[in-house]
Design a protein around this motif. Structure first.
Motif, PDB file in Angstrom:
ATOM      1  N   TYR A  10       0.781  -1.235   0.000  1.00  0.00           N
ATOM      2  CA  TYR A  10       0.000   0.000   0.000  1.00  0.00           C
ATOM      3  C   TYR A  10       0.819   1.294   0.000  1.00  0.00           C
ATOM      4  CZ  TYR A  10      -3.355  -3.414   1.875  1.00  0.00           C
ATOM      5  OH  TYR A  10      -4.131  -4.532   2.083  1.00  0.00           O
ATOM      6  N   SER A  11       1.991   1.280   0.580  1.00  0.00           N
ATOM      7  CA  SER A  11       2.679   2.542   0.896  1.00  0.00           C
ATOM      8  C   SER A  11       3.502   3.065  -0.277  1.00  0.00           C
ATOM      9  CB  SER A  11       3.574   2.373   2.130  1.00  0.00           C
ATOM     10  OG  SER A  11       4.167   3.614   2.466  1.00  0.00           O
ATOM     11  N   THR A  12       2.934   4.003  -0.998  1.00  0.00           N
ATOM     12  CA  THR A  12       3.606   4.562  -2.172  1.00  0.00           C
ATOM     13  C   THR A  12       4.837   5.375  -1.790  1.00  0.00           C
ATOM     14  OG1 THR A  12       2.163   6.512  -2.120  1.00  0.00           O
ATOM     15  CG2 THR A  12       1.453   4.656  -3.475  1.00  0.00           C
ATOM     16  N   TRP A  13       4.732   6.161  -0.739  1.00  0.00           N
ATOM     17  CA  TRP A  13       5.866   7.012  -0.351  1.00  0.00           C
ATOM     18  C   TRP A  13       7.009   6.164   0.180  1.00  0.00           C
ATOM     19  CZ3 TRP A  13       5.760  11.324  -2.638  1.00  0.00           C
ATOM     20  CH2 TRP A  13       4.556  11.964  -2.893  1.00  0.00           C
ATOM     21  N   SER A  14       6.695   5.113   0.910  1.00  0.00           N
ATOM     22  CA  SER A  14       7.741   4.196   1.358  1.00  0.00           C
ATOM     23  C   SER A  14       8.451   3.564   0.167  1.00  0.00           C
ATOM     24  CB  SER A  14       7.133   3.082   2.223  1.00  0.00           C
ATOM     25  OG  SER A  14       6.562   3.583   3.402  1.00  0.00           O
ATOM     26  N   MET A  15       7.673   3.198  -0.829  1.00  0.00           N
ATOM     27  CA  MET A  15       8.235   2.547  -2.012  1.00  0.00           C
ATOM     28  C   MET A  15       9.286   3.431  -2.674  1.00  0.00           C
ATOM     29  SD  MET A  15       6.233   1.137  -5.412  1.00  0.00           S
ATOM     30  CE  MET A  15       7.091   0.100  -6.605  1.00  0.00           C
ATOM     31  N   ARG A  16       9.031   4.718  -2.768  1.00  0.00           N
ATOM     32  CA  ARG A  16       9.948   5.625  -3.454  1.00  0.00           C
ATOM     33  C   ARG A  16      11.322   5.640  -2.783  1.00  0.00           C
ATOM     34  NH1 ARG A  16       4.630   8.230  -3.905  1.00  0.00           N
ATOM     35  NH2 ARG A  16       4.210   8.499  -6.136  1.00  0.00           N
ATOM     36  N   ALA A  17      11.335   5.860  -1.478  1.00  0.00           N
ATOM     37  CA  ALA A  17      12.614   5.923  -0.765  1.00  0.00           C
ATOM     38  C   ALA A  17      13.313   4.569  -0.766  1.00  0.00           C
ATOM     39  CB  ALA A  17      12.379   6.407   0.661  1.00  0.00           C
ATOM     40  N   TRP A  18      12.548   3.507  -0.561  1.00  0.00           N
ATOM     41  CA  TRP A  18      13.111   2.151  -0.516  1.00  0.00           C
ATOM     42  C   TRP A  18      13.757   1.790  -1.840  1.00  0.00           C
ATOM     43  CZ3 TRP A  18      12.782  -2.609  -2.829  1.00  0.00           C
ATOM     44  CH2 TRP A  18      13.168  -3.733  -2.096  1.00  0.00           C
ATOM     45  N   LEU A  19      13.098   2.106  -2.956  1.00  0.00           N
ATOM     46  CA  LEU A  19      13.649   1.781  -4.276  1.00  0.00           C
ATOM     47  C   LEU A  19      14.989   2.442  -4.506  1.00  0.00           C
ATOM     48  CD1 LEU A  19      10.573   1.930  -6.710  1.00  0.00           C
ATOM     49  CD2 LEU A  19      11.775  -0.104  -5.878  1.00  0.00           C
ATOM     50  N   VAL A  20      15.112   3.691  -4.079  1.00  0.00           N
ATOM     51  CA  VAL A  20      16.381   4.410  -4.274  1.00  0.00           C
ATOM     52  C   VAL A  20      17.490   3.737  -3.475  1.00  0.00           C
ATOM     53  CG1 VAL A  20      17.578   6.596  -3.862  1.00  0.00           C
ATOM     54  CG2 VAL A  20      15.290   6.593  -4.875  1.00  0.00           C
ATOM     55  N   LEU A  21      17.237   3.438  -2.226  1.00  0.00           N
ATOM     56  CA  LEU A  21      18.245   2.754  -1.412  1.00  0.00           C
ATOM     57  C   LEU A  21      18.601   1.387  -1.995  1.00  0.00           C
ATOM     58  CD1 LEU A  21      16.795   3.675   2.070  1.00  0.00           C
ATOM     59  CD2 LEU A  21      19.150   4.138   1.388  1.00  0.00           C
ATOM     60  N   GLN A  22      17.588   0.643  -2.393  1.00  0.00           N
ATOM     61  CA  GLN A  22      17.807  -0.709  -2.879  1.00  0.00           C
ATOM     62  C   GLN A  22      18.501  -0.715  -4.246  1.00  0.00           C
ATOM     63  OE1 GLN A  22      17.089  -3.312  -1.023  1.00  0.00           O
ATOM     64  NE2 GLN A  22      17.327  -5.029  -2.438  1.00  0.00           N
ATOM     65  N   HIS A  23      18.012   0.091  -5.153  1.00  0.00           N
ATOM     66  CA  HIS A  23      18.565   0.082  -6.514  1.00  0.00           C
ATOM     67  C   HIS A  23      20.013   0.529  -6.536  1.00  0.00           C
ATOM     68  CE1 HIS A  23      18.669   0.349 -10.903  1.00  0.00           C
ATOM     69  NE2 HIS A  23      19.284   1.503 -10.747  1.00  0.00           N
ATOM     70  N   PHE A  24      20.331   1.535  -5.753  1.00  0.00           N
ATOM     71  CA  PHE A  24      21.686   2.078  -5.763  1.00  0.00           C
ATOM     72  C   PHE A  24      22.603   1.404  -4.746  1.00  0.00           C
ATOM     73  CE2 PHE A  24      19.238   5.387  -7.874  1.00  0.00           C
ATOM     74  CZ  PHE A  24      20.041   5.642  -8.978  1.00  0.00           C
ATOM     75  N   GLN A  25      22.103   0.309  -4.183  1.00  0.00           N
ATOM     76  CA  GLN A  25      22.901  -0.542  -3.303  1.00  0.00           C
ATOM     77  C   GLN A  25      23.528   0.250  -2.148  1.00  0.00           C
ATOM     78  OE1 GLN A  25      25.632  -2.628  -5.915  1.00  0.00           O
ATOM     79  NE2 GLN A  25      24.013  -3.910  -6.761  1.00  0.00           N
TER      80      GLN A  25
END
Length: 212
Positions: A10-25
């Protein structure tokens, strides 16, 4: 680093920050705080009250610093890790990327209210009904498609061939368009597939599907 997030489904805003951390390792520890009724005495608000007075997710804790807004978190990470190119390197393209991120950050209210993110569900029939009945939703989708259509490469990202912060900000929109079966152009479908092929996005979706 510690990142506090809500439900991945459900959490769109969480997804944004998490993706950046995860994608950029960028190394971080995830703390998922499950959604409830958001009452002051319940777990969600009680847990976040110990970290930030805002009582919302996401929250990034880095040493003695607390950052509680998705865009602020991403900007902080971009400054902390300039060598990882979280933003595109061209100054004009970067300014454009920041502008459309800010537009997403504060706009598209019809899409937000009518089509909340729910990754695990198929709301195609409802989405078609909402689209035909709501001019504001149609306007939001039209504007998003305009933004997506300006990318340089048909199967590329919004600001080139590499995933950047601006793509993380529009990734939850891809989830909404997909779940609600909203009518979009072939060009937009290509962008959606590009985002769905990103490893971090796949990981987020897989985790969302495992939530009860």
């Amino acid at each position: 680093m510690d990142l506090y997030i809500g439900n991945k489904n459900y959490s769109t805003w969480s997804m944004r920050a998490w993706l950046v951390l995860q994608h950029f390792q960028i190394p971080f520890t995830e703390h998922l705080v499950p959604y409830d009724d958001f009452l002051p005495e319940q777990n969600f608000k009680q847990t976040l009250a110990k970290i930030t007075p805002v009582g919302k997710v996401p929250v990034l804790k880095h040493q003695d610093l607390i950052v509680w807004d998705s865009l602020a978190i991403c900007e902080y990470l971009a400054e902390l890790f300039p060598e990882r190119h979280l933003w595109t390197q061209d100054i004009k393209t970067r300014a454009y990327a920041r502008a459309v991120c800010a537009e997403m950050h504060s706009g598209f209210m019809a899409l937000r209210s009518l089509c909340p993110m729910n990754i695990t569900q198929d709301f195609t029939q409802l989405g078609q009904q909402l689209f035909h009945e709501n001019a504001d939703l149609q306007a939001d989708i039209k504007r998003i498609e305009e933004i997506w259509s300006k990318r340089e490469y048909p199967k590329g990202f919004l600001c080139g061939n590499e995933f950047t912060i601006v793509d993380a900000f529009y990734a939850p929109v891809v989830m909404r368009f997909k779940s609600y079966g909203l009518p979009v152009s072939e060009s937009s479908q290509n962008y959606m597939q590009t985002i769905l092929n990103v490893g971090a996005v796949k990981a987020w979706i897989e985790a969302a599907q495992q939530e009860s």
